[in-house]
Design a protein around this motif. Structure first.
Motif, PDB file in Angstrom:
ATOM      1  N   VAL A  33       0.833  -1.202   0.000  1.00 29.99           N
ATOM      2  CA  VAL A  33       0.000   0.000   0.000  1.00 29.99           C
ATOM      3  C   VAL A  33       0.867   1.251   0.000  1.00 29.99           C
ATOM      4  O   VAL A  33       1.885   1.319   0.686  1.00 29.99           O
ATOM      5  N   ASN A  34       0.464   2.253  -0.784  1.00 33.21           N
ATOM      6  CA  ASN A  34       1.103   3.572  -0.772  1.00 33.21           C
ATOM      7  C   ASN A  34       0.040   4.593  -0.388  1.00 33.21           C
ATOM      8  O   ASN A  34      -0.724   5.067  -1.241  1.00 33.21           O
ATOM      9  N   PRO A  35      -0.068   4.962   0.897  1.00 28.81           N
ATOM     10  CA  PRO A  35      -1.172   5.813   1.356  1.00 28.81           C
ATOM     11  C   PRO A  35      -1.129   7.243   0.846  1.00 28.81           C
ATOM     12  O   PRO A  35      -2.094   7.984   1.023  1.00 28.81           O
ATOM     13  N   ARG A  36      -0.042   7.641   0.186  1.00 30.34           N
ATOM     14  CA  ARG A  36       0.048   9.009  -0.339  1.00 30.34           C
ATOM     15  C   ARG A  36      -0.025   9.031  -1.869  1.00 30.34           C
ATOM     16  O   ARG A  36       0.359  10.008  -2.503  1.00 30.34           O
ATOM     17  N   ALA A  37      -0.532   7.967  -2.442  1.00 33.38           N
ATOM     18  CA  ALA A  37      -0.649   7.879  -3.902  1.00 33.38           C
ATOM     19  C   ALA A  37      -1.731   8.810  -4.418  1.00 33.38           C
ATOM     20  O   ALA A  37      -2.582   9.301  -3.672  1.00 33.38           O
ATOM     21  N   ALA A  38      -1.711   9.043  -5.722  1.00 31.05           N
ATOM     22  CA  ALA A  38      -2.605  10.019  -6.344  1.00 31.05           C
ATOM     23  C   ALA A  38      -3.920   9.425  -6.834  1.00 31.05           C
ATOM     24  O   ALA A  38      -4.730  10.128  -7.436  1.00 31.05           O
ATOM     25  N   SER A  39      -4.148   8.131  -6.589  1.00 33.75           N
ATOM     26  CA  SER A  39      -5.421   7.522  -6.955  1.00 33.75           C
ATOM     27  C   SER A  39      -5.598   6.226  -6.182  1.00 33.75           C
ATOM     28  O   SER A  39      -4.628   5.677  -5.630  1.00 33.75           O
ATOM     29  N   ALA A  41      -6.309   3.284  -7.454  1.00 27.97           N
ATOM     30  CA  ALA A  41      -5.629   2.201  -8.170  1.00 27.97           C
ATOM     31  C   ALA A  41      -4.132   2.195  -7.887  1.00 27.97           C
ATOM     32  O   ALA A  41      -3.527   1.141  -7.660  1.00 27.97           O
ATOM     33  N   GLN A  42      -3.498   3.364  -7.877  1.00 24.46           N
ATOM     34  CA  GLN A  42      -2.056   3.450  -7.673  1.00 24.46           C
ATOM     35  C   GLN A  42      -1.640   3.099  -6.249  1.00 24.46           C
ATOM     36  O   GLN A  42      -0.620   2.466  -6.027  1.00 24.46           O
ATOM     37  N   GLY A  43      -2.448   3.529  -5.280  1.00 21.51           N
ATOM     38  CA  GLY A  43      -2.033   3.394  -3.890  1.00 21.51           C
ATOM     39  C   GLY A  43      -2.538   2.169  -3.165  1.00 21.51           C
ATOM     40  O   GLY A  43      -1.887   1.680  -2.223  1.00 21.51           O
ATOM     41  N   PHE A 130      -1.064  20.984  -1.123  1.00 19.60           N
ATOM     42  CA  PHE A 130      -1.970  19.841  -1.218  1.00 19.60           C
ATOM     43  C   PHE A 130      -1.304  18.645  -1.894  1.00 19.60           C
ATOM     44  O   PHE A 130      -0.396  18.790  -2.716  1.00 19.60           O
ATOM     45  N   SER A 131      -1.802  17.481  -1.533  1.00 18.31           N
ATOM     46  CA  SER A 131      -1.334  16.230  -2.120  1.00 18.31           C
ATOM     47  C   SER A 131      -2.327  15.797  -3.192  1.00 18.31           C
ATOM     48  O   SER A 131      -3.498  15.583  -2.897  1.00 18.31           O
ATOM     49  N   PRO A 132      -1.908  15.667  -4.448  1.00 17.28           N
ATOM     50  CA  PRO A 132      -2.853  15.309  -5.521  1.00 17.28           C
ATOM     51  C   PRO A 132      -3.520  13.959  -5.262  1.00 17.28           C
ATOM     52  O   PRO A 132      -2.862  13.001  -4.853  1.00 17.28           O
ATOM     53  N   TYR A 133      -4.819  13.921  -5.501  1.00 20.83           N
ATOM     54  CA  TYR A 133      -5.559  12.653  -5.410  1.00 20.83           C
ATOM     55  C   TYR A 133      -6.812  12.772  -6.256  1.00 20.83           C
ATOM     56  O   TYR A 133      -7.638  13.667  -6.046  1.00 20.83           O
ATOM     57  N   LYS A 134      -6.960  11.874  -7.205  1.00 21.77           N
ATOM     58  CA  LYS A 134      -8.142  11.854  -8.064  1.00 21.77           C
ATOM     59  C   LYS A 134      -9.075  10.741  -7.603  1.00 21.77           C
ATOM     60  O   LYS A 134      -8.723   9.560  -7.666  1.00 21.77           O
ATOM     61  N   VAL A 135     -10.241  11.139  -7.119  1.00 17.84           N
ATOM     62  CA  VAL A 135     -11.214  10.160  -6.645  1.00 17.84           C
ATOM     63  C   VAL A 135     -11.711   9.306  -7.812  1.00 17.84           C
ATOM     64  O   VAL A 135     -11.571   9.674  -8.985  1.00 17.84           O
ATOM     65  N   THR A 136     -12.311   8.166  -7.479  1.00 20.91           N
ATOM     66  CA  THR A 136     -12.796   7.246  -8.504  1.00 20.91           C
ATOM     67  C   THR A 136     -13.800   7.910  -9.435  1.00 20.91           C
ATOM     68  O   THR A 136     -13.850   7.611 -10.629  1.00 20.91           O
TER      69      THR A 136
END
Length: 363
Positions: A33-39, A41-43, A130-136
């Motif tokens: 798991v990568n809890p700081r990922a940008a999506s 799927a990635q994290g 801010f930390s980029p994150y694109k919701v589903t």
């Protein structure tokens, strides 16, 4: 011999199957798991893994969201009940800029916001935090109200409106009616130099042909001030504020024979704005922050915003798919088809003008 051959063959088959099973297990092993990922799927790969990571963190720090604001109380309770993640709200009444200032000053994780709920202009000015994150549901959010890199994105919004007491004054059709017609005691939702709702109220009154000019808005409220009709919210019979605030107040008297409050969005001044979501790049609970965002943009919670009289960012997509709460949507005040969204330059120009001229004209 035949019996021995059969046994041997069976043993070889069992070994082959076991080997295949072992290979399959290794091949499908999920990455860490990568809890700081940008999506998602990635994290995390799946929602189950995101939920598991958020539960391990155990907490979520929010800021600037009162429980009685756009149904946030019900939304927070639903989140904690569903995922078992405790929510801490830091300074519920904080303005957008105050949220950023609190984050800057925080020295311990318990005081660092995981997620911000901000006015559009404050979000744009602080995007580097801010930390980029694109919701589903990213594609459902209109491009005009999101950062294409995922640093911030609209959650809910509304229109600047006039709430009024129909027992005391006639329904206003335009902002100009507040000064032109007798009997109105008018209030803004605070100081336009400090409060976003008050600033947008002045800017809505400044619209002409869809174009803002802060001088026009200031002139209207200066005229009301001179006539002794600019009031405090607690003493007003007409309040310039977001439609979701005025609509919530109107709903409290909806069952009465003579309602004490109604709301109208002036047809010639349909000024819209959104509050946006952003995850802090210093979030102490990064997985919980991402779970919160996925939760907010779910069909269920977007409709919960609607029940709080706010217009969810995914409203058009929900309507097209047939998943919009039609009963809740029907309770919103009608609006013109072509709303105005202030650009950042227009916002900056308006703020600069009011900072220089509001104090000496209004006090």
């Amino acid at each position: 011999m035949t019996s021995r051959a059969a046994v041997a063959a069976a043993a070889l088959l069992a070994t082959a199957v076991a080997g295949c099973s072992s290979t399959t297990s290794k091949d499908t092993k999920q990455p860490p798991v990568n809890p700081r990922a940008a999506s998602l799927a990635q994290g995390f790969g799946t929602m189950d893994r995101l939920v598991e990571a958020a539960r391990k963190e155990g907490s979520l720090n929010l800021v600037g969201i009162p429980r009685d604001w756009v149904n946030y109380g019900a939304i927070m309770d639903r989140f904690t009940g569903e995922y078992g993640v405790r929510i801490n709200v830091l300074e519920p009444g904080a303005s957008s800029q105050r949220e950023i200032d609190l984050a800057k000053a925080a020295r311990v994780p318990d005081k660092v916001p995981d997620v911000f709920d901000l006015g559009f202009d404050v979000a744009v000015a602080n995007a580097q935090r801010f930390s980029p994150y694109k919701v589903t549901a990213w594609q459902d959010i209109p491009d005009a109200v999101k950062d294409l890199k995922g640093q911030w994105y609209a959650g809910y919004g509304g229109y600047m409106s006039i709430g009024y007491d129909p027992r005391k004054v006639a329904a206003p059709a335009r902002f100009a009616d507040l000064a032109a017609r007798p009997g109105y005691a008018v209030a803004l939702a605070g100081d336009p130099l400090q409060t976003a709702a008050a600033f947008y109220g002045v800017m809505a009154a400044s619209l002409q042909g869809g174009r803002p000019k802060a001088e026009r808005g200031l002139a209207l409220f200066a005229e009301l001030k001179k006539a002794g009709r600019l009031s405090l919210p607690s003493q007003a019979n007409a309040l310039v504020d977001w439609d979701y605030v005025n609509a919530a107040k109107a709903a409290q008297t909806a069952g009465d024979d003579k309602p004490a409050w109604k709301v109208v969005v002036p047809a010639d001044a349909a000024l819209a704005s959104y509050y946006v979501q952003a995850i802090s790049d210093k979030a102490p609970h990064p997985a919980a922050a991402r779970l919160w965002e996925e939760f907010l943009y779910s069909d269920e919670v977007q409709n919960l915003f609607l029940k709080g009289f706010a217009r969810p960012a995914r409203m058009e997509a929900l309507e097209m798919s047939g998943r919009l709460d039609k009963q809740a949507a029907a309770k919103l005040p009608p609006v013109p088809r072509s709303p105005v969204l202030l650009t950042i330059p227009q916002t900056d120009e308006g703020k600069t003008y009011l900072k220089a001229n509001w104090p000496r004209s209004i006090g």
